[in-house]
Motif scaffolding. Structure first.
Motif, PDB file in Angstrom:
ATOM      1  N   UNK A   1       7.382   8.346   0.880  1.00 53.11           N
ATOM      2  CA  UNK A   1       7.767   6.977   1.031  1.00 53.11           C
ATOM      3  C   UNK A   1       6.126   6.364   1.856  1.00 53.11           C
ATOM      4  N   UNK A   2       5.652   7.385   1.960  1.00 50.31           N
ATOM      5  CA  UNK A   2       3.898   7.239   2.707  1.00 50.31           C
ATOM      6  C   UNK A   2       3.165   7.311   1.855  1.00 50.31           C
ATOM      7  N   UNK A   3       3.392   7.310   0.485  1.00 51.88           N
ATOM      8  CA  UNK A   3       3.015   7.256  -0.841  1.00 51.88           C
ATOM      9  C   UNK A   3       2.318   5.942  -1.090  1.00 51.88           C
ATOM     10  N   UNK A   4       1.387   5.831  -1.802  1.00 52.16           N
ATOM     11  CA  UNK A   4       1.368   3.891  -2.661  1.00 52.16           C
ATOM     12  C   UNK A   4       2.123   4.138  -3.670  1.00 52.16           C
ATOM     13  N   UNK A   5       2.662   3.370  -3.724  1.00 51.09           N
ATOM     14  CA  UNK A   5       3.812   3.010  -4.766  1.00 51.09           C
ATOM     15  C   UNK A   5       3.028   3.677  -6.451  1.00 51.09           C
ATOM     16  N   UNK A   6       1.436   2.703  -6.568  1.00 44.73           N
ATOM     17  CA  UNK A   6       0.796   3.183  -7.873  1.00 44.73           C
ATOM     18  C   UNK A   6       0.820   4.646  -8.112  1.00 44.73           C
ATOM     19  N   UNK A   7       0.414   5.129  -7.344  1.00 45.41           N
ATOM     20  CA  UNK A   7       0.166   6.851  -7.951  1.00 45.41           C
ATOM     21  C   UNK A   7       1.897   7.732  -8.072  1.00 45.41           C
ATOM     22  N   UNK A   8       2.834   6.770  -8.115  1.00 44.90           N
ATOM     23  CA  UNK A   8       3.956   7.586  -8.086  1.00 44.90           C
ATOM     24  C   UNK A   8       4.305   7.572 -10.256  1.00 44.90           C
TER      25      UNK A   8
ATOM     26  N   UNK B   1       0.255  -1.647   0.164  1.00 49.25           N
ATOM     27  CA  UNK B   1      -0.149  -0.225   0.209  1.00 49.25           C
ATOM     28  C   UNK B   1       0.881   1.600  -0.130  1.00 49.25           C
ATOM     29  N   UNK B   2       2.079   1.203   1.269  1.00 48.10           N
ATOM     30  CA  UNK B   2       2.606   2.318   0.751  1.00 48.10           C
ATOM     31  C   UNK B   2       4.701   2.119   0.174  1.00 48.10           C
ATOM     32  N   UNK B   3       5.039   2.873  -0.279  1.00 46.62           N
ATOM     33  CA  UNK B   3       6.166   2.778  -1.348  1.00 46.62           C
ATOM     34  C   UNK B   3       7.348   2.188   0.550  1.00 46.62           C
ATOM     35  N   UNK B   4       6.816   2.441   1.769  1.00 47.41           N
ATOM     36  CA  UNK B   4       7.693   2.717   2.864  1.00 47.41           C
ATOM     37  C   UNK B   4       7.167   1.097   2.950  1.00 47.41           C
ATOM     38  N   UNK B   5       6.129   0.220   2.797  1.00 49.53           N
ATOM     39  CA  UNK B   5       6.028  -1.412   3.246  1.00 49.53           C
ATOM     40  C   UNK B   5       7.029  -1.812   1.887  1.00 49.53           C
ATOM     41  N   UNK B   6       6.531  -1.647   1.276  1.00 47.16           N
ATOM     42  CA  UNK B   6       7.372  -1.776  -0.408  1.00 47.16           C
ATOM     43  C   UNK B   6       8.752  -2.504  -0.131  1.00 47.16           C
ATOM     44  N   UNK B   7       9.899  -1.382   0.648  1.00 45.90           N
ATOM     45  CA  UNK B   7      11.057  -0.843   0.839  1.00 45.90           C
ATOM     46  C   UNK B   7      11.503  -2.161   1.466  1.00 45.90           C
TER      47      UNK B   7
ATOM     48  N   UNK C   1      14.862   3.808   4.913  1.00 45.69           N
ATOM     49  CA  UNK C   1      15.491   5.679   4.346  1.00 45.69           C
ATOM     50  C   UNK C   1      16.729   5.565   4.075  1.00 45.69           C
ATOM     51  N   UNK C   2      17.451   4.913   4.549  1.00 47.84           N
ATOM     52  CA  UNK C   2      18.927   4.456   3.980  1.00 47.84           C
ATOM     53  C   UNK C   2      18.577   3.888   2.336  1.00 47.84           C
TER      54      UNK C   2
END
Lengths: 287, 268
Positions: free
Chosen positions: A139-146, A101-107, A126-127
């Motif tokens: 990082x809190x955005x959905x990767x599908x919105x990028x 759901x979020x970039x943070x979770x995906x990474x 973050x690194x």
């Protein structure tokens, strides 16, 4: 120094024993050292993708061995699994693997599978995001919105977050514009220098590998055809052309100039060096 | 790997069976299935088996790929056999232990059931092994054409089927790629309990759906760019025509059905 990855007599046959049997690579021998930035080139179907999937244990060799720091990566199941995080593999178009759901979770998916959690996990994410130029606000955005380029960066960060000793990228710049290409290559180099990692990059752009890599491996018909520094490889430009590959444009220009009798070196492959050579030639000295 | 699944795969070739009109093959398959369900005796099953083996040999289909295709059905076949074995209560009692009773009729039914399923599956395999998916949907469209009068969207259905068949290999390849990519990030699909394994599928399913929708979108655009607007007034590159060979094949198919009916009638 002992090599970090060593490939010995590696052969892989797809669909062995069926009418669709196909030998993708045959008797490949290679070794990679820490701190090397290597370009892997070869035309479509030369076995590049098959080779790189052996390096982190995704494909099992039909015969031959892959050694990580001197140990056979197939010696036991647990070890093979652990190799996947030591040898990071970024596939072609990695943005198609994003799912969280979020970039943070995906990474965080990769390092979490390694068993990392809590503050250490957040620090890793973050690194990794920093290495690929993804700001904390994304990082809190959905990767599908990028945008396409940003997605690619997030996907690469997903592998970098495991902090692998060897990073393998399959055409990391395919389909990106010039600015996106340059900055991703810069990110890859930054990671390689910060971690003293071995980086192997598959590419179809000769300019790209010529400018970035310290060593080039050329594959042809499922085997290693050339292995050396860019100047060693590009001096054999006729052979490269015969394999259906190109050489950097500036190398071609210099080859034609030499054919017309100008006394210029044969190993020119970057524009910067070419300018220096031409300036020197004008003043009548050697470069 | 997923790629090695041969279920319903087309083996290109130039044999008699490959050259038959796809409509003929489809209709003969229907005759074959009807005959299969009418068959009751050893003799008629033997006849069906001979027909199947002959067609397999004529089509140069390796027996190995037949048996490999049967593997995924094994559990289903075994289940049917066991069910029939225990629940048919006719004939002599052969075996008795607590609540388990096996009768001679049960053995017979189970045997015929298994044979029937095997013949059924192999028969349909023969059709898909020797007929390309495109030819098959083409045949279906032509055969169902009369239904157009009843406002059944025959062309649209055939087109949907054609697209679905066309994208099965693509999606399998895509799934393979996504699985490899997530494995490279340390995903583990093989250990843990059922719930954990189901959860482990999320990293595969989400990207797969996203890409399937993207592909559908791209395909729709590409079709519109080539002025696709349904089946009306559309002509074909390859027009299906029955040849002498097809009439001969029909005769053989009908003869098979007739033979089975006659055998059934005389209780042989």
């Amino acid at each position: 120094m002992p090599p970090i990855i060593e490939v010995r007599d590696l052969t892989h046959i797809y669909s062995a024993g069926t009418p669709f049997e196909y030998t993708a690579i045959e008797n490949v021998n290679l070794s990679l050292q820490s701190g090397e930035l290597i370009g892997l080139i070869g035309h479509t179907g030369s076995g590049k993708s098959t080779l790189i999937q052996h390096l982190n244990g995704l494909l099992k060799p039909t015969s031959g061995k892959v050694l990580f720091r001197g140990e056979d990566i197939w010696k036991e199941k647990k070890f093979t699994q652990s190799i996947r995080s030591r040898v990071g593999l970024v596939f072609q178009y990695p943005e198609y693997q994003l799912f969280e759901e979020t970039c943070w979770k995906d990474i965080a998916f990769g390092p979490r599978n390694q068993g990392i959690s809590g503050d250490e996990l957040d620090a890793r994410v973050r690194r990794a995001a920093g290495f690929v130029g993804i700001g904390p606000e994304l990082l809190e955005k959905s990767p599908f919105d990028l945008s396409g380029g940003q997605k690619r960066r997030v996907a690469i960060a997903g592998v970098i977050a495991m902090e692998p000793d060897v990073l393998i990228l399959d055409e990391p710049t395919a389909g990106l514009d010039a600015a996106g290409r340059d900055s991703i290559l810069e990110n890859i180099r930054a990671y390689q220098q910060a971690q003293n990692a071995a980086v192997l990059m598959v590419s179809h752009s000769m300019e790209e590998v010529a400018a970035l890599c310290s060593r080039l491996i050329v594959m042809n018909h499922g085997g290693v055809a050339m292995d050396g520094t860019p100047s060693e490889v590009f001096t054999r430009s006729e052979e490269l052309v015969q394999m259906g590959l190109s050489v950097p444009q500036v190398t071609t220009v210099f080859r034609l100039l030499r054919q017309r009798g100008l006394k210029l070196p044969a190993d020119v492959y970057t524009v910067r060096y070419a300018v220096r050579c031409l300036a020197a030639w004008k003043e009548g000295r050697s470069c | 790997m997923l790629k090695d699944i041969t279920l319903g795969q087309f083996f290109p070739g130039k044999t008699v069976i490959h050259r038959l009109d796809p409509r003929t093959k489809l209709l003969i398959l229907i005759l074959y299935i009807v005959a299969l369900f009418l068959a009751k005796s050893y003799l008629s099953y033997a006849l069906m088996l001979v027909f199947l083996v002959t067609v397999t040999l004529l089509g140069h289909i390796p027996f190995k790929s037949m048996t490999r295709g049967l593997k995924p059905m094994l559990i289903f076949i075994l289940f049917t056999a066991v069910l029939n074995l225990f629940y048919t209560k006719s004939g002599r009692l052969l075996f008795e232990w607590k609540f388990i009773h096996i009768y001679s009729g049960g053995v017979r039914t189970a045997f015929f059931m298994v044979l029937r399923i095997l013949l059924l599956i192999c028969g349909t395999f023969l059709l898909t092994y020797t007929t390309s998916p495109i030819a098959l949907t083409d045949a279906l469209e032509r055969l169902l054409n009369p239904l157009k009068k009843l406002h059944v969207p025959v062309h649209e259905l055939a087109m949907m089927m054609c697209i679905a068949l066309r994208f099965i290999p693509t999606l399998i390849e895509e799934t393979d790629k996504i699985i490899s990519a997530q494995k490279a990030r340390g995903a583990d699909f093989e250990t843990g309990n059922l719930l954990r394994r189901a959860k482990a599928l999320v990293p595969i399913l989400v990207p797969l759906f996203v890409s399937a929708f993207r592909r559908a979108d791209e395909l729709a655009t590409a079709m519109e760019c080539r002025c696709y607007h349904g089946g009306d007034g559309r002509t074909r590159l390859k027009v299906l025509r029955y040849a002498k060979l097809d009439y001969l094949a029909f005769l053989i198919g009908l003869a098979l059905l007739a033979a089975v009916i006659v055998l059934r009638h005389f209780g042989l």
